[in-house]
Design a protein around this motif. Sequence first.
Motif, PDB file in Angstrom:
ATOM      1  N   THR A 141      -0.747  30.396 -14.744  1.00 47.78           N
ATOM      2  CA  THR A 141       0.227  29.315 -14.270  1.00 47.78           C
ATOM      3  C   THR A 141      -0.421  28.489 -13.182  1.00 47.78           C
ATOM      4  N   ASP A 142      -0.969  29.282 -12.181  1.00 46.36           N
ATOM      5  CA  ASP A 142      -1.648  28.595 -11.018  1.00 46.36           C
ATOM      6  C   ASP A 142      -2.859  27.689 -11.214  1.00 46.36           C
ATOM      7  N   TYR A 143      -3.572  28.064 -12.440  1.00 46.50           N
ATOM      8  CA  TYR A 143      -4.869  27.072 -12.943  1.00 46.50           C
ATOM      9  C   TYR A 143      -4.100  25.905 -13.486  1.00 46.50           C
ATOM     10  N   GLN A 144      -3.113  25.877 -14.169  1.00 44.41           N
ATOM     11  CA  GLN A 144      -2.380  24.560 -14.594  1.00 44.41           C
ATOM     12  C   GLN A 144      -2.001  23.568 -13.298  1.00 44.41           C
ATOM     13  N   LEU A 145      -1.844  23.894 -12.344  1.00 46.34           N
ATOM     14  CA  LEU A 145      -1.917  23.252 -11.197  1.00 46.34           C
ATOM     15  C   LEU A 145      -2.955  22.461 -10.875  1.00 46.34           C
ATOM     16  N   LEU A 146      -2.610  21.648  -9.864  1.00 48.52           N
ATOM     17  CA  LEU A 146      -3.870  20.842  -9.218  1.00 48.52           C
ATOM     18  C   LEU A 146      -4.330  21.204  -7.977  1.00 48.52           C
ATOM     19  N   GLY A 147      -5.646  20.993  -7.956  1.00 50.39           N
ATOM     20  CA  GLY A 147      -6.422  21.682  -6.642  1.00 50.39           C
ATOM     21  C   GLY A 147      -5.937  20.973  -5.418  1.00 50.39           C
ATOM     22  N   CYS A 148      -5.723  21.466  -4.462  1.00 49.36           N
ATOM     23  CA  CYS A 148      -5.295  21.065  -3.194  1.00 49.36           C
ATOM     24  C   CYS A 148      -6.578  20.384  -2.548  1.00 49.36           C
ATOM     25  N   ILE A 187       3.914  10.206  -9.330  1.00 46.66           N
ATOM     26  CA  ILE A 187       3.493   9.965 -10.660  1.00 46.66           C
ATOM     27  C   ILE A 187       2.458  10.919 -11.154  1.00 46.66           C
ATOM     28  N   TRP A 188       1.197  10.663 -10.625  1.00 43.45           N
ATOM     29  CA  TRP A 188       0.035  11.090 -11.115  1.00 43.45           C
ATOM     30  C   TRP A 188      -0.023  12.691 -11.102  1.00 43.45           C
ATOM     31  N   PRO A 189       0.360  13.289  -9.785  1.00 41.76           N
ATOM     32  CA  PRO A 189       0.129  14.712 -10.171  1.00 41.76           C
ATOM     33  C   PRO A 189       1.129  15.264 -11.237  1.00 41.76           C
ATOM     34  N   LYS A 190       2.244  14.563 -11.362  1.00 37.48           N
ATOM     35  CA  LYS A 190       2.978  15.298 -12.472  1.00 37.48           C
ATOM     36  C   LYS A 190       2.409  15.014 -13.758  1.00 37.48           C
ATOM     37  N   LEU A 191       1.833  13.665 -14.010  1.00 36.30           N
ATOM     38  CA  LEU A 191       1.176  13.421 -15.203  1.00 36.30           C
ATOM     39  C   LEU A 191      -0.057  14.399 -15.515  1.00 36.30           C
ATOM     40  N   ARG A 192      -0.741  14.624 -14.493  1.00 35.49           N
ATOM     41  CA  ARG A 192      -1.719  15.561 -14.654  1.00 35.49           C
ATOM     42  C   ARG A 192      -1.408  17.115 -14.852  1.00 35.49           C
ATOM     43  N   CYS A 193      -0.419  17.481 -14.207  1.00 39.68           N
ATOM     44  CA  CYS A 193       0.121  18.778 -14.502  1.00 39.68           C
ATOM     45  C   CYS A 193       0.585  18.949 -15.767  1.00 39.68           C
ATOM     46  N   TRP A 194       1.413  17.971 -16.305  1.00 39.75           N
ATOM     47  CA  TRP A 194       2.109  17.803 -17.687  1.00 39.75           C
ATOM     48  C   TRP A 194       0.800  17.957 -18.778  1.00 39.75           C
ATOM     49  N   TRP A 195      -0.340  17.391 -18.354  1.00 42.07           N
ATOM     50  CA  TRP A 195      -1.429  17.273 -19.455  1.00 42.07           C
ATOM     51  C   TRP A 195      -2.169  18.880 -19.474  1.00 42.07           C
ATOM     52  N   GLN A 250       6.850  18.663  -1.861  1.00 40.97           N
ATOM     53  CA  GLN A 250       6.773  19.073  -3.236  1.00 40.97           C
ATOM     54  C   GLN A 250       5.457  19.155  -4.042  1.00 40.97           C
ATOM     55  N   LYS A 251       4.441  18.277  -3.359  1.00 41.93           N
ATOM     56  CA  LYS A 251       3.039  18.729  -3.878  1.00 41.93           C
ATOM     57  C   LYS A 251       2.368  19.963  -3.306  1.00 41.93           C
ATOM     58  N   PHE A 252       2.725  20.527  -2.110  1.00 40.96           N
ATOM     59  CA  PHE A 252       2.286  21.652  -1.680  1.00 40.96           C
ATOM     60  C   PHE A 252       2.775  22.834  -2.414  1.00 40.96           C
ATOM     61  N   VAL A 253       4.021  22.707  -2.626  1.00 42.65           N
ATOM     62  CA  VAL A 253       4.924  23.916  -3.018  1.00 42.65           C
ATOM     63  C   VAL A 253       4.885  24.141  -4.699  1.00 42.65           C
ATOM     64  N   LYS A 256       0.618  -1.312  -0.070  1.00 41.26           N
ATOM     65  CA  LYS A 256      -0.020   0.020   0.156  1.00 41.26           C
ATOM     66  C   LYS A 256       1.072   1.366  -0.129  1.00 41.26           C
ATOM     67  N   GLN A 257       2.137   1.132   0.694  1.00 47.12           N
ATOM     68  CA  GLN A 257       2.795   2.423   0.768  1.00 47.12           C
ATOM     69  C   GLN A 257       3.544   2.722  -0.489  1.00 47.12           C
ATOM     70  N   LEU A 258       4.015   1.387  -1.223  1.00 46.98           N
ATOM     71  CA  LEU A 258       4.557   1.620  -2.503  1.00 46.98           C
ATOM     72  C   LEU A 258       3.730   2.096  -3.435  1.00 46.98           C
ATOM     73  N   ILE A 259       2.330   1.687  -3.589  1.00 46.90           N
ATOM     74  CA  ILE A 259       1.308   2.082  -4.625  1.00 46.90           C
ATOM     75  C   ILE A 259       1.106   3.620  -4.140  1.00 46.90           C
ATOM     76  N   ASN A 260       0.776   4.183  -3.022  1.00 43.62           N
ATOM     77  CA  ASN A 260       0.511   5.527  -2.709  1.00 43.62           C
ATOM     78  C   ASN A 260       1.809   6.516  -3.099  1.00 43.62           C
ATOM     79  N   ASN A 261       2.813   6.002  -2.931  1.00 37.37           N
ATOM     80  CA  ASN A 261       3.964   6.870  -3.068  1.00 37.37           C
ATOM     81  C   ASN A 261       4.123   6.995  -4.601  1.00 37.37           C
ATOM     82  N   ALA A 262       4.040   5.891  -5.293  1.00 38.95           N
ATOM     83  CA  ALA A 262       3.985   5.998  -6.664  1.00 38.95           C
ATOM     84  C   ALA A 262       3.055   6.718  -7.213  1.00 38.95           C
ATOM     85  N   GLN A 263       1.838   6.723  -6.563  1.00 40.42           N
ATOM     86  CA  GLN A 263       0.544   7.472  -7.046  1.00 40.42           C
ATOM     87  C   GLN A 263       0.972   8.909  -6.786  1.00 40.42           C
ATOM     88  N   GLU A 264       1.532   9.259  -5.571  1.00 42.96           N
ATOM     89  CA  GLU A 264       1.718  10.710  -5.248  1.00 42.96           C
ATOM     90  C   GLU A 264       2.792  11.415  -6.176  1.00 42.96           C
TER      91      GLU A 264
END
Length: 788
Positions: A599-606, A557-565, A650-653, A547-555
């Motif tokens: 620029t901030d709109y391209q980021l993810l909502g907290c 990779i997934w935000p970076k993919l969404r921001c990139w898209w 990194q997510k918050f900053v 569970k920790q490996l999956i959560n860390n991988a998700q935290e």
Amino acid sequence: HYFNKSYLPLYNYYMHLTTPSTMSTINTVNFVLVWEEPLSSQREESRGVSPAHKEWRKVFLNKLRDCGLLQEQKEVIEAKTKITFVLLSAPWSVLCYYAEEISLRVPLQVNIQVFTAPITNWSAQIFSRLSLPNLLSQDVPNPPPDFYTCQFRNNKLQRFLGSNNKNTFFKTSQRHQVLYEILARTAYGSVKRGEVGIDRLITEQVFTAAYPLHEGGFRLPTPPVSPQSLVLREILYSYWATWSSWRHYQPLDHIREYFGEKIALYFAWLGFYTGWLLPASLVGTVVFLFGFWLMATDVPAKELCDSGNSFTMCPLCNICSHWNYSSICVTFKAGIMFDNGGTVFFSVFMSLWSVTFLEYWKRTCSVLSHRWDCSEFQDIEERPRPEFTAMAPMTMRNSVTGAEEPYFPHTKRLNRTMTGCMVIILMVENLCVHMCLVDVCFCVCAYVCLQAGRVASISGSVLNLLVILMLSKVYTSLARLLTRWGERHREQSELQNVSSCYLFVVFRFIGYPRNYKTLFGVRNEDCGAGGCLIELAQELLVIMVGKQLINNAQEFIWPKLRCWWQKRKSSHWPKQAREKGGDEERTEVQEEEVFPWETDYQLLGCEGLFSEYLEMVIQFGFITIFVAACPLAPLFALINNWVEIRLDAQKFVTEYRRPVGERAQDIGIWFPILQVIAHVAVLSNAFLIAFTSSFLPRLYYAYTRDRTLTGFINFTLATAPRNYNQQHTPCRYQGFRDADGDYLPEYFHLLAIRLTFVIVFEVSDVPSDCPLPDLTVIPEQTSSTGSC
């Protein structure tokens, strides 16, 4: 409902006379509202274009203008979408009015030099006492100044520090709080139907996002500049969010200054918890290595491996064949690593560790809340939630402050609360069905994989992990929906006090040859050949580590993919920006210029801290409740948390839009949950050692028969009943029964010893009332809690 309604019209009229109607003279943007519309006229009913949404948006923006907020619209035209940004700012009079209503704290004008001392850590004190250099400390530039503060009062403006400069008197985070207060309590429709606030509008997809702006970028400027020239976001990224900062203390004062006390307390607790995992992981690793030594020197293990064909065991299932006990030599030795005397010591150690950890965190939390002026926040300063204020049908006098405050009668939410309880009962029933299905799957795997029991067990653990991950998403979403629909919580801290704790204690009723117990017609599954603890350790490692490996991988990779898209969608087409303000309208094509709100709109909502706290609390439960089965659990938790701190930073900053800063006095309901887990852990470890481990049977055999444990294997095996042996090959099974299947006296002796052990274990882990040594001393001048 909360303000004086007879005063507000005069106040709004005064605002229109004394402030301009456009933002042409405004230097700062306090908040941004965004919505998207498709350019195709054939999609009128799509998101954000329906007539109801247009009307709600119009009403909402008009009411914001009536409240005195200044607005300016920016439109960005892309290939298929028009994005509208509404830039909001509050003039000085609005800031003063709402700052007094929501009890913002501002520095006092006093002739006292306030000394800003760094936050003291227990590890720093240890290094200091040993006269060793502290490699964990770092010099973070521009520490936020510390002042004596008091609740803002407009009629005492001259008594506050910096009142002569209206542009810098209120901090950026305080301006965000004022704007969010207005946005959250403004109605756009019927109040009785809950059509109130920006959060509901975003849920209804009327607006796409609402967020305050970050203060500049996060990457360091080129060419490099002096550290004192960096803005706060750059400092947080350079000294906190980078991977190279993994061995340094967190700059909690800087985090609090930028994100607010609530987020700062989360990272303070996470860092404190991670630091306390270090001694637990060291002791757990030593206990695990001690198990390796026992694996090579254990007398019963040698007897089993050298027994050959001496012990013919009864079949493990109805279609299984007889087997030799010596065939599980490797598995039996592996079980000794998790089932030995060191495990008992480590269970006692972790029980005391958990209680001591919580007590010291209470002290640390008190120091931080005192330092950040939050000691009396929940009792005196916390205001009703904006949504609660707008929807409450009546008011009641506060017994502490004496002020009239909104009130929601408990009788009005009884029906919805009962409905929520019924849904929770159905969820629990669903969990029980899930457990039964997993057990049946294990039994089917045992039938199919006769010679691959370990493979079947591991595959079942992996299947259980996948089901847990899927159901957790569903149940979390449903719990949030029920909480907001069925209950009216007055304060934000009360809204977060919704939690569920699950503890499943499984007793295995197996039976014996000729009289096996069944479930749904299927024979109950016994523990594997290596014992129950090794199976529990396997389940713990698969679920916890997986569970920790999956959560860390998700935290990661997934935000970076969404921001990139999001950035990719907005970077392929030239944009036309249309600016509306006053009677003029300008349209210009922008090829490269990107404004901060874009620029901030391209980021993810907290998404808040609920999932972050939940992940850590579940981990705390794993390493305390089931520590008797896996001494390495604290080590895996320590490694995970080192990574988790930097990922969250990194997510918050860098990846999240800036959240609205919130005040908090502590970590809320999560601390009582941790206390419950700590008490449950003592009970769980006591029963695991008493009824699952072989520690007590070995101890009983050593004191009643042979201290070297010679013959212990034969002592734990019973012979199948006579009538069973007449129809089948004579065989042995684990148990303390005679030839007729009745319990032997040794069984009752062991039962008394096990129950006594549980009682002694419980009593020995009860925390005493003696005061703990003071490792956290509150400096005299670090406190900024003032009084008027």
